[in-house]
Motif scaffolding. Structure first.
Motif, PDB file in Angstrom:
ATOM      1  N   PHE A  59       4.007  -0.453 -10.489  1.00  0.00           N
ATOM      2  CA  PHE A  59       2.676  -0.784  -9.988  1.00  0.00           C
ATOM      3  C   PHE A  59       2.877  -1.688  -8.777  1.00  0.00           C
ATOM      4  CE2 PHE A  59      -1.629  -2.821 -11.504  1.00  0.00           C
ATOM      5  CZ  PHE A  59      -2.241  -2.367 -10.346  1.00  0.00           C
ATOM      6  N   LEU A  60       2.357  -1.250  -7.643  1.00  0.00           N
ATOM      7  CA  LEU A  60       2.472  -2.012  -6.410  1.00  0.00           C
ATOM      8  C   LEU A  60       1.071  -2.236  -5.864  1.00  0.00           C
ATOM      9  CD1 LEU A  60       4.260  -3.087  -4.042  1.00  0.00           C
ATOM     10  CD2 LEU A  60       4.292  -0.750  -3.143  1.00  0.00           C
ATOM     11  N   PRO A 104       6.500  -2.578   0.408  1.00  0.00           N
ATOM     12  CA  PRO A 104       5.374  -2.005   1.141  1.00  0.00           C
ATOM     13  C   PRO A 104       5.646  -2.010   2.649  1.00  0.00           C
ATOM     14  CG  PRO A 104       4.814  -4.169   0.262  1.00  0.00           C
ATOM     15  CD  PRO A 104       6.142  -3.804  -0.316  1.00  0.00           C
ATOM     16  N   THR A 105       5.226  -0.976   3.305  1.00  0.00           N
ATOM     17  CA  THR A 105       5.453  -0.875   4.753  1.00  0.00           C
ATOM     18  C   THR A 105       4.312  -1.561   5.497  1.00  0.00           C
ATOM     19  OG1 THR A 105       4.173   1.150   4.909  1.00  0.00           O
ATOM     20  CG2 THR A 105       6.540   1.382   4.452  1.00  0.00           C
ATOM     21  N   ALA A 106       4.547  -1.786   6.777  1.00  0.00           N
ATOM     22  CA  ALA A 106       3.504  -2.400   7.613  1.00  0.00           C
ATOM     23  C   ALA A 106       2.235  -1.556   7.569  1.00  0.00           C
ATOM     24  CB  ALA A 106       4.002  -2.537   9.042  1.00  0.00           C
ATOM     25  N   ARG A 107       2.421  -0.247   7.639  1.00  0.00           N
ATOM     26  CA  ARG A 107       1.246   0.628   7.614  1.00  0.00           C
ATOM     27  C   ARG A 107       0.483   0.468   6.292  1.00  0.00           C
ATOM     28  NH1 ARG A 107       0.213   6.869   8.586  1.00  0.00           N
ATOM     29  NH2 ARG A 107       1.010   6.390  10.648  1.00  0.00           N
ATOM     30  N   GLU A 108       1.234   0.435   5.178  1.00  0.00           N
ATOM     31  CA  GLU A 108       0.564   0.274   3.876  1.00  0.00           C
ATOM     32  C   GLU A 108      -0.196  -1.055   3.798  1.00  0.00           C
ATOM     33  OE1 GLU A 108       2.980   2.683   0.440  1.00  0.00           O
ATOM     34  OE2 GLU A 108       4.038   1.007   1.342  1.00  0.00           O
ATOM     35  N   ARG A 157       0.296   3.426  -3.717  1.00  0.00           N
ATOM     36  CA  ARG A 157       1.052   4.433  -4.498  1.00  0.00           C
ATOM     37  C   ARG A 157       0.493   4.591  -5.912  1.00  0.00           C
ATOM     38  NH1 ARG A 157       6.626   1.572  -2.701  1.00  0.00           N
ATOM     39  NH2 ARG A 157       5.936   1.189  -0.561  1.00  0.00           N
ATOM     40  N   LEU A 158      -0.764   4.851  -5.950  1.00  0.00           N
ATOM     41  CA  LEU A 158      -1.491   4.978  -7.221  1.00  0.00           C
ATOM     42  C   LEU A 158      -0.821   5.965  -8.192  1.00  0.00           C
ATOM     43  CD1 LEU A 158      -4.439   4.281  -8.553  1.00  0.00           C
ATOM     44  CD2 LEU A 158      -4.901   6.628  -7.911  1.00  0.00           C
ATOM     45  N   SER A 202       5.049  -4.164  13.334  1.00  0.00           N
ATOM     46  CA  SER A 202       5.198  -5.516  12.776  1.00  0.00           C
ATOM     47  C   SER A 202       6.499  -5.628  11.989  1.00  0.00           C
ATOM     48  CB  SER A 202       4.063  -5.848  11.812  1.00  0.00           C
ATOM     49  OG  SER A 202       2.847  -5.412  12.298  1.00  0.00           O
ATOM     50  N   SER A 203       7.188  -6.756  12.172  1.00  0.00           N
ATOM     51  CA  SER A 203       8.363  -6.955  11.325  1.00  0.00           C
ATOM     52  C   SER A 203       7.913  -7.819  10.153  1.00  0.00           C
ATOM     53  CB  SER A 203       9.484  -7.611  12.118  1.00  0.00           C
ATOM     54  OG  SER A 203       9.117  -8.935  12.409  1.00  0.00           O
ATOM     55  N   LEU A 204       8.320  -7.445   8.945  1.00  0.00           N
ATOM     56  CA  LEU A 204       7.802  -8.117   7.751  1.00  0.00           C
ATOM     57  C   LEU A 204       8.857  -9.006   7.123  1.00  0.00           C
ATOM     58  CD1 LEU A 204       6.103  -5.012   6.088  1.00  0.00           C
ATOM     59  CD2 LEU A 204       5.066  -6.667   7.630  1.00  0.00           C
ATOM     60  N   LYS A 205       8.429 -10.199   6.732  1.00  0.00           N
ATOM     61  CA  LYS A 205       9.325 -11.081   5.973  1.00  0.00           C
ATOM     62  C   LYS A 205       8.725 -11.273   4.587  1.00  0.00           C
ATOM     63  CE  LYS A 205      11.308 -14.652   8.838  1.00  0.00           C
ATOM     64  NZ  LYS A 205      10.205 -15.292   9.470  1.00  0.00           N
ATOM     65  N   PHE A 206       9.547 -11.077   3.555  1.00  0.00           N
ATOM     66  CA  PHE A 206       9.068 -11.198   2.175  1.00  0.00           C
ATOM     67  C   PHE A 206       9.585 -12.483   1.540  1.00  0.00           C
ATOM     68  CE2 PHE A 206       8.750  -6.734   3.147  1.00  0.00           C
ATOM     69  CZ  PHE A 206       7.604  -6.309   2.493  1.00  0.00           C
TER      70      PHE A 206
END
Ligand code: TEU
Length: 596
Positions: free
Chosen positions: A524-525, A554-558, A517-518, A565-569
């Motif tokens: 800022f990510l 952020p998504t799996a695609r990003e 996401r510029l 995919s399931s994401l764990k933060f």
């Protein structure tokens, strides 16, 4: 890809000797002062200390004008003090890097004194002498239109004795060495490098490393500042044809001692060119300083013409992206820095230095730096969140850098010496960008004289002189003593970040970098992954505004993972304590998550 060398995950702490610690109370920092703070640096987590020029010098450009490479500027100490400092550092496992300044010497160096004495002096050819040109109406002019790096002057100085010009890309007291003269460059390697390598230094920060070889024919620079006869010419005179040959010669000497190098590469936007200096294959330099990030928002005609905060966050992100991707997929190495002795304070430049937000800002930038790939550099005072000296409590006459006063001279010349509005505008620019901000004496405590700059001498009951440069007006609030032992302070946070960086080095130091996401102007990510993409990823969320901001995770695609995919933060570093990834970011908050 990476051969993991110790200095890659090392942390370098940069010291400006005049302003670090004054051990004898004479108003000037010194080598024993540095030695007295080695335990402090060790505790912070520094692996390498880079000391700015401490050589004998008339100090026109604070030691970047060297009159004798083989001696120490007396107010800083002696060669023995340096040897002692090296030994004490090594005893603590800290390496020492010195500044290698050989593009030019001082005009007070014996070599230049000889060179300028007559046209047939054996050292005439050691510097760059050229006859004058004449205009149609017979006016004497320099050989070309290059502007010196300081102020608005020709890069050439007329010498009455021998009726020729000499080249000096910086001040007139800093004549450029003629590297095409073999005898000159071989002598300078011996004097400036071998003398100190023999005394145990571990490497060099190489000043203006891409300026040694000048372009054939010394061509004029294109006109980008129509208000001046002298044109910014960095892009013309940097990266000349024999650069890599000279660096190869130097590398032969350096590698005999196993010495490391970091070279300054201004005016080199082409990454292909950068790689010629710093890829492992090129065998030239171990690391480089690229200026993309610290140059954001600087004017093209003169650095100081920039107005405060005249840039948007995406420019910073793109600059970081450029320097980070230099090493992605390449066997090359880079550096991470937001400050040095030529830059104003990063909190004031990139975040917010108001009393309300300056601490959060300093921590957020520390977290950001800790997560970027390359060797990490911290500049003295950055670890306690020093900000630019405020305009109302640090008047223009306190600014002592020649680059600052030559800029004011230029403004006066262009708009009139009594043009108060223009001079005040120049003051605004300097308050925002001047090199002076990094050179204000270090504040060791808030109670002693002058911010405790001479705390060691003060404890011994010595009579303390006022420092060479006025103390920081906020020394009472921003100083080392008040932060030591407080893990919530900026200093405490830096310590944590340095340890964190080492713990997750695969991702933080060596990971591949991706901006997400510029275009977002507020937050800022970015994320990092181990080269090859296996394993956990590191996601970094930063808020660069005074408002609360929600950042979608952020998504799996990003993250370049399969859609399903399931994401764990898992939060692993944070400026504001524990938070779920969905929660909005507080003003200037930063967080780093391990994404599983
Ligand atoms: O600086 C040289 C230099 O090229 C930088 O000024 C650079 O262009 C700038 O920071 C980009 O934003 C070095 C030293 O660091 C500086 O202190 C000296 O004054 C200069 O060389 C001359 O030796």
């Amino acid at each position: 890809v990476h051969v993991q060398k110790w200095w890659k995950h090392g942390v370098v702490y940069q010291i400006y000797p005049a302003s670090f610690c004054d051990s004898n109370g004479d108003g000037v920092g010194d080598l024993p002062g540095i030695t007295s703070k080695l335990d402090y640096l060790k505790d912070l987590g520094a692996d390498i200390v880079w000391i700015c020029p401490m050589y004998d010098s008339p100090q026109v450009d604070m030691g970047y004008d060297i009159s004798n490479y083989e001696d120490v500027y007396r107010p800083y100490g002696t060669v023995q003090d340096m040897e002692h400092l090296i030994k004490e550092a090594h005893d603590r496992g800290i390496k020492i890097m010195l500044d290698l300044v050989i593009n030019h010497t001082s005009d007070q160096h014996e070599w230049f004194k000889e060179s300028r004495s007559s046209k047939d002096n054996p050292k005439r050819d050691w510097y760059i002498w050229k006859p004058a040109k004449y205009t149609e109406d017979g006016k004497r002019v320099p050989p070309n239109n290059w502007r010196s790096n300081f102020g608005d002057h020709s890069a050439w100085t007329w010498d009455e004795t021998t009726q020729e010009y000499y080249l000096r890309l910086f001040a007139k007291e800093q004549p450029d060495v003629n590297f095409d003269c073999e005898e000159a460059r071989k002598t300078i390697y011996k004097s400036a490098m071998e003398f100190w390598l023999e005394r145990g230094v571990d490497g060099f920060r190489v000043d203006t490393v891409n300026m040694y070889s000048k372009p054939i024919g010394l061509p004029d620079a294109p006109i980008i500042d129509p208000d001046s006869p002298w044109q910014p010419a960095g892009h013309v005179y940097c990266n000349g044809p024999r650069m890599h040959e000279f660096l190869g010669e130097m590398n032969e000497i350096l590698s005999r001692y196993g010495a490391i190098t970091v070279g300054e590469l201004p005016n080199t936007p082409s990454m292909e060119k950068v790689l010629k200096y710093v890829s492992a294959e090129a065998k030239q330099l171990d690391m480089v300083f690229q200026f993309d990030v610290v140059d954001v928002g600087h004017g093209v005609t003169h650095h100081y013409t920039a107005k405060p905060k005249n840039f948007e966050l995406p420019e910073v992100k793109s600059a970081i992206d450029r320097t980070q991707t230099l090493i992605k997929g390449n066997d090359a190495w880079t550096t991470v820095f937001l400050e040095n002795h030529d830059q104003a304070r990063s909190v004031s430049r990139f975040a917010d230095d108001s009393p309300r937000f300056r601490e959060a800002s300093a921590k957020m930038l520390a977290l950001m730096q800790a997560c970027l790939s390359g060797t990490q550099y911290v500049y003295q005072g950055q670890e306690i969140g020093v900000v630019n000296a405020p305009k109302d409590s640090y008047p223009l006459e306190n600014y002592l850098d020649l680059n600052s006063y030559l800029y004011v001279d230029m403004i006066k010349e262009r708009y009139g010496a009594n043009n108060a509005a223009k001079i005040d505008e120049a003051f605004d620019s300097l308050q925002y960008l001047a090199r002076d901000h990094s050179r204000v004496p270090m504040a060791w405590n808030g109670k002693g004289k002058y911010g405790g700059f001479a705390d060691v001498a003060e404890k011994e009951g010595k009579d303390i002189k006022e420092p060479w440069m006025k103390a920081h007006p906020l020394a009472g609030e921003i100083n080392v003593a008040s932060q030591l032992g407080d893990s919530n302070s900026v200093l405490g946070f830096w310590k944590k970040m340095i340890a964190f960086r080492k713990q997750y080095a695969d991702l933080t130091v060596y990971g591949d970098y991706y901006t997400l996401r510029l275009e977002d102007k507020d937050t800022f990510l970015f994320f990092k992954e181990i080269p090859g993409g296996n394993g956990d990823k590191l996601a970094v969320l930063l808020n660069f505004t005074k408002d609360e901001k929600k950042v979608e995770p952020p998504t799996a695609r990003e993250l370049r993972l399969p859609e399903e995919s399931s994401l764990k933060f898992e939060l692993i570093a944070s400026t504001h304590g524990a938070k779920e990834v969905q929660e909005a970011l507080a003003p200037f908050e930063g967080r780093a998550y391990l994404v599983k």
